[in-house]
Design a protein around this motif. Structure first.
Motif, PDB file in Angstrom:
ATOM      1  N   GLN A  11       0.835  -1.201   0.000  1.00 28.20           N
ATOM      2  CA  GLN A  11       0.000   0.000   0.000  1.00 28.20           C
ATOM      3  C   GLN A  11       0.872   1.254   0.000  1.00 28.20           C
ATOM      4  OE1 GLN A  11      -3.702   0.548   0.285  1.00 28.20           O
ATOM      5  NE2 GLN A  11      -2.811   2.488  -0.347  1.00 28.20           N
ATOM      6  N   SER A  12       1.950   1.243   0.807  1.00 26.50           N
ATOM      7  CA  SER A  12       2.859   2.376   0.865  1.00 26.50           C
ATOM      8  C   SER A  12       3.546   2.588  -0.480  1.00 26.50           C
ATOM      9  CB  SER A  12       3.899   2.151   1.967  1.00 26.50           C
ATOM     10  OG  SER A  12       4.830   3.203   2.001  1.00 26.50           O
ATOM     11  N   PHE A  13       3.992   1.486  -1.087  1.00 26.84           N
ATOM     12  CA  PHE A  13       4.623   1.550  -2.404  1.00 26.84           C
ATOM     13  C   PHE A  13       3.639   2.082  -3.441  1.00 26.84           C
ATOM     14  CE2 PHE A  13       5.434  -0.708  -6.456  1.00 26.84           C
ATOM     15  CZ  PHE A  13       6.637  -0.119  -6.790  1.00 26.84           C
ATOM     16  N   TYR A  14       2.421   1.573  -3.401  1.00 30.51           N
ATOM     17  CA  TYR A  14       1.367   2.005  -4.332  1.00 30.51           C
ATOM     18  C   TYR A  14       1.116   3.505  -4.201  1.00 30.51           C
ATOM     19  CZ  TYR A  14      -3.425   2.691  -6.028  1.00 30.51           C
ATOM     20  OH  TYR A  14      -4.550   3.168  -6.661  1.00 30.51           O
ATOM     21  N   SER A  15       1.027   3.993  -2.975  1.00 32.82           N
ATOM     22  CA  SER A  15       0.752   5.415  -2.740  1.00 32.82           C
ATOM     23  C   SER A  15       1.837   6.297  -3.356  1.00 32.82           C
ATOM     24  CB  SER A  15       0.642   5.693  -1.234  1.00 32.82           C
ATOM     25  OG  SER A  15      -0.445   4.967  -0.672  1.00 32.82           O
ATOM     26  N   LYS A  16       3.098   5.848  -3.252  1.00 35.42           N
ATOM     27  CA  LYS A  16       4.195   6.625  -3.837  1.00 35.42           C
ATOM     28  C   LYS A  16       4.098   6.641  -5.360  1.00 35.42           C
ATOM     29  CE  LYS A  16       7.440   5.716  -0.055  1.00 35.42           C
ATOM     30  NZ  LYS A  16       8.691   5.014   0.343  1.00 35.42           N
ATOM     31  N   GLN A  17       3.655   5.522  -5.945  1.00 31.01           N
ATOM     32  CA  GLN A  17       3.581   5.440  -7.399  1.00 31.01           C
ATOM     33  C   GLN A  17       2.451   6.297  -7.985  1.00 31.01           C
ATOM     34  OE1 GLN A  17       5.923   3.864  -9.307  1.00 31.01           O
ATOM     35  NE2 GLN A  17       6.897   3.679  -7.305  1.00 31.01           N
ATOM     36  N   VAL A  18       1.327   6.373  -7.270  1.00 34.39           N
ATOM     37  CA  VAL A  18       0.188   7.108  -7.832  1.00 34.39           C
ATOM     38  C   VAL A  18       0.202   8.588  -7.470  1.00 34.39           C
ATOM     39  CG1 VAL A  18      -1.252   5.037  -7.847  1.00 34.39           C
ATOM     40  CG2 VAL A  18      -1.379   6.607  -5.893  1.00 34.39           C
ATOM     41  N   THR A  60     -12.502   1.350   0.074  1.00 41.50           N
ATOM     42  CA  THR A  60     -11.648   2.159  -0.800  1.00 41.50           C
ATOM     43  C   THR A  60     -11.970   3.636  -0.694  1.00 41.50           C
ATOM     44  OG1 THR A  60     -11.544   0.321  -2.377  1.00 41.50           O
ATOM     45  CG2 THR A  60     -10.862   2.475  -3.180  1.00 41.50           C
ATOM     46  N   PHE A  61     -10.931   4.457  -0.679  1.00 38.85           N
ATOM     47  CA  PHE A  61     -11.053   5.902  -0.864  1.00 38.85           C
ATOM     48  C   PHE A  61     -10.692   6.180  -2.326  1.00 38.85           C
ATOM     49  CE2 PHE A  61     -11.176   5.839   3.619  1.00 38.85           C
ATOM     50  CZ  PHE A  61     -11.501   7.101   4.110  1.00 38.85           C
ATOM     51  N   VAL A  64      -8.323   7.600   7.369  1.00 44.58           N
ATOM     52  CA  VAL A  64      -8.208   9.023   7.050  1.00 44.58           C
ATOM     53  C   VAL A  64      -6.820   9.558   7.385  1.00 44.58           C
ATOM     54  CG1 VAL A  64      -9.032  11.327   7.703  1.00 44.58           C
ATOM     55  CG2 VAL A  64     -10.669   9.505   7.223  1.00 44.58           C
ATOM     56  N   GLU A  65      -6.261   9.103   8.506  1.00 42.63           N
ATOM     57  CA  GLU A  65      -4.978   9.625   8.976  1.00 42.63           C
ATOM     58  C   GLU A  65      -3.829   9.304   8.018  1.00 42.63           C
ATOM     59  OE1 GLU A  65      -4.227   8.329  12.905  1.00 42.63           O
ATOM     60  OE2 GLU A  65      -5.946   9.367  13.790  1.00 42.63           O
ATOM     61  N   GLY A  66      -3.940   8.226   7.261  1.00 40.90           N
ATOM     62  CA  GLY A  66      -2.856   7.833   6.360  1.00 40.90           C
ATOM     63  C   GLY A  66      -2.960   8.394   4.958  1.00 40.90           C
ATOM     64  N   LEU A  67      -3.959   9.237   4.699  1.00 41.19           N
ATOM     65  CA  LEU A  67      -4.175   9.767   3.351  1.00 41.19           C
ATOM     66  C   LEU A  67      -4.083  11.287   3.346  1.00 41.19           C
ATOM     67  CD1 LEU A  67      -7.276   7.573   2.388  1.00 41.19           C
ATOM     68  CD2 LEU A  67      -4.904   7.180   1.707  1.00 41.19           C
ATOM     69  N   ASP A  68      -3.641  11.836   2.232  1.00 41.01           N
ATOM     70  CA  ASP A  68      -3.594  13.292   2.080  1.00 41.01           C
ATOM     71  C   ASP A  68      -4.908  13.743   1.455  1.00 41.01           C
ATOM     72  OD1 ASP A  68      -3.050  15.932   1.760  1.00 41.01           O
ATOM     73  OD2 ASP A  68      -1.373  15.684   0.370  1.00 41.01           O
ATOM     74  N   LEU A  69      -5.813  14.208   2.292  1.00 41.79           N
ATOM     75  CA  LEU A  69      -7.146  14.607   1.830  1.00 41.79           C
ATOM     76  C   LEU A  69      -7.356  16.119   1.935  1.00 41.79           C
ATOM     77  CD1 LEU A  69      -9.175  11.753   3.584  1.00 41.79           C
ATOM     78  CD2 LEU A  69      -8.559  11.879   1.167  1.00 41.79           C
ATOM     79  N   ARG A  70      -6.289  16.859   2.142  1.00 47.92           N
ATOM     80  CA  ARG A  70      -6.410  18.300   2.325  1.00 47.92           C
ATOM     81  C   ARG A  70      -7.080  18.965   1.120  1.00 47.92           C
ATOM     82  NH1 ARG A  70      -0.257  19.618   3.407  1.00 47.92           N
ATOM     83  NH2 ARG A  70      -0.170  17.958   1.831  1.00 47.92           N
ATOM     84  N   GLN A  77      -8.102  16.612   9.357  1.00 45.83           N
ATOM     85  CA  GLN A  77      -7.115  16.423   8.300  1.00 45.83           C
ATOM     86  C   GLN A  77      -7.223  17.482   7.200  1.00 45.83           C
ATOM     87  OE1 GLN A  77      -4.607  14.082   8.321  1.00 45.83           O
ATOM     88  NE2 GLN A  77      -5.327  13.673  10.391  1.00 45.83           N
ATOM     89  N   GLY A  78      -8.074  18.478   7.391  1.00 44.82           N
ATOM     90  CA  GLY A  78      -8.178  19.574   6.422  1.00 44.82           C
ATOM     91  C   GLY A  78      -9.098  19.303   5.261  1.00 44.82           C
ATOM     92  N   ALA A  79     -10.001  18.328   5.399  1.00 40.18           N
ATOM     93  CA  ALA A  79     -10.965  18.008   4.342  1.00 40.18           C
ATOM     94  C   ALA A  79     -12.368  18.444   4.770  1.00 40.18           C
ATOM     95  CB  ALA A  79     -10.946  16.513   4.053  1.00 40.18           C
TER      96      ALA A  79
END
Length: 374
Positions: free
Chosen positions: A76-83, A118-119, A147-153, A175-177
């Motif tokens: 999941q961490s690797f995927y997040s960096k790729q997308v 899924t988000f 929510v805490e692990g995603l950038d939703l700002r 989280q600023g959303a």
């Protein structure tokens, strides 16, 4: 990503196994047998591109074992960096939250199969993150934790009534959303109080917009009514952070069957933290309500129809999470290729299926990955 195997005995490096799995998924070949066949059929081409590519074919059992080996959190961490490079920061992008059952994974205790929460960024066409959950009602706690692990700002997060929970709303604001959450009778007091607000003749601040669409043998009228959140009682405003300056929404859909003349109508209600005084607030709310369906139409449906995700038979949790994430990664790349085509030609892009056929050639798929992801 860590490889727990003994180095001296490694024949198939993880990097190549996952790369070929992704390339195979891009071409619509998603199960382990198909991935092994893709490896075999395209090994000469891959050897010409990568000098150290393994000189022998791989079995489907090895593919399955290696997809089970990797830790889903690492993947999941690797995927997040790729997308991340694929995420364009649209103004008020809409992120939809929903769970999807993988029905072929059902067992005696989970009759509908395991659920993947899924988000989904509906504007970019990219899944931001996912989580395997046990029973469907567990979505409630998992959504707030994710929510805490995603950038939703700066985004507007939409969800169905299952996620209309105070903890989830508070986490999003933290989280600023912003949130736009459906309200049904699982929140009875809130549901009926919102209904009363829209029939109160003394309330003159309500804004309305209407859109009519023709197609599929019917006339569909969508009407959005928006009122300030502080119309509600103080008890509700204390519970829902951001609602005192936010909005409440009534979405009415009326459908007329052009053949029979039969009329059907449906009212839905939402709470939203978007500030009542925002410019074009009614249009913002209408867009948020409408875009939520993107997770069903543009993600879940495509995963089941084009990637055959609903047929994924699996007992191993790691394998299921990694396979479904591979599907989302492949779909995200195809979505970006479609946008790239539309920007370059000004015409409607080829379908997902046509891109899958095109990406059957490793050189074309690798070129697209290099160009899109970098």
């Amino acid at each position: 990503m860590s490889d727990t195997r003994q180095t001296g005995k490694v024949v198939y490096p993880l990097a190549y196994v996952y790369l070929v799995s992704l390339l195979s998924s891009l071409s619509g070949q998603t199960n382990c047998v198909q991935i092994a066949d893709y490896w075999k059929n395209n090994r000469p081409a891959l050897e010409s591109i990568f000098e150290d590519f393994p000189k022998q074919d791989i079995s489907h059992d090895t593919v399955r074992r290696l997809l089970m080996l990797i830790d889903p959190d690492q993947f999941q961490s690797f995927y997040s960096k790729q997308v991340k490079p694929l995420l364009h920061q649209f103004t008020s992008r809409v992120v939809a939250v929903d769970g999807q059952a993988v029905r072929a994974s059902k067992n005696s205790t989970q009759k509908n199969g395991k659920y993947i929460l899924t988000f989904y960024d509906t504007d970019n066409g990219i899944a931001l993150g996912q989580k395997l959950i046990g029973e469907r009602h567990n979505e409630i706690t998992y959504a707030a934790d994710m929510v805490e692990g995603l950038d939703l700002r700066g985004s507007i997060v939409t969800a169905d009534a299952l996620h209309t929970q105070e903890k989830f709303a508070a986490k999003l604001i933290e989280q600023g959303a912003d949130y736009c959450l459906a309200v049904k009778q699982n929140q009875k007091t809130l549901y009926y109080d919102i209904q009363l607000c829209f029939v109160d003749r003394l309330e003159t601040r309500t804004l309305e917009i209407e859109k009519i669409e023709l197609g599929h043998g019917r006339i569909e009228t969508r009407r959005i009514s928006v009122s300030p959140g502080n119309t509600l009682k103080a008890d509700h405003l204390k519970k829902w952070i951001g609602l005192d300056e936010g909005t409440i929404i009534k979405a009415t859909t009326e459908i007329v069957d052009k053949t029979t003349g039969q009329i059907s109508s449906l009212d839905r209600y939402f709470i939203c933290s978007l500030n009542w005084f925002n410019t074009h607030i009614a249009e913002q709310c209408a867009r948020s309500v409408r875009r939520h369906w993107g997770i069903e139409n543009d993600l879940h449906y495509v995963l089941d129809v084009d990637f055959f995700q609903d047929r994924t038979q699996c007992k191993n949790a790691n394998y299921l999470q990694n396979r479904t994430l591979l599907h989302k990664w492949a779909l995200g790349v195809i979505r970006q290729a479609q946008k790239e085509e539309e920007n370059n030609t000004g015409k409607t892009a080829k379908s997902v299926k046509r891109y899958m056929a095109q990406f059957n050639a490793p050189s074309i798929a690798l070129d697209a990955l290099t160009r899109i992801i970098g």
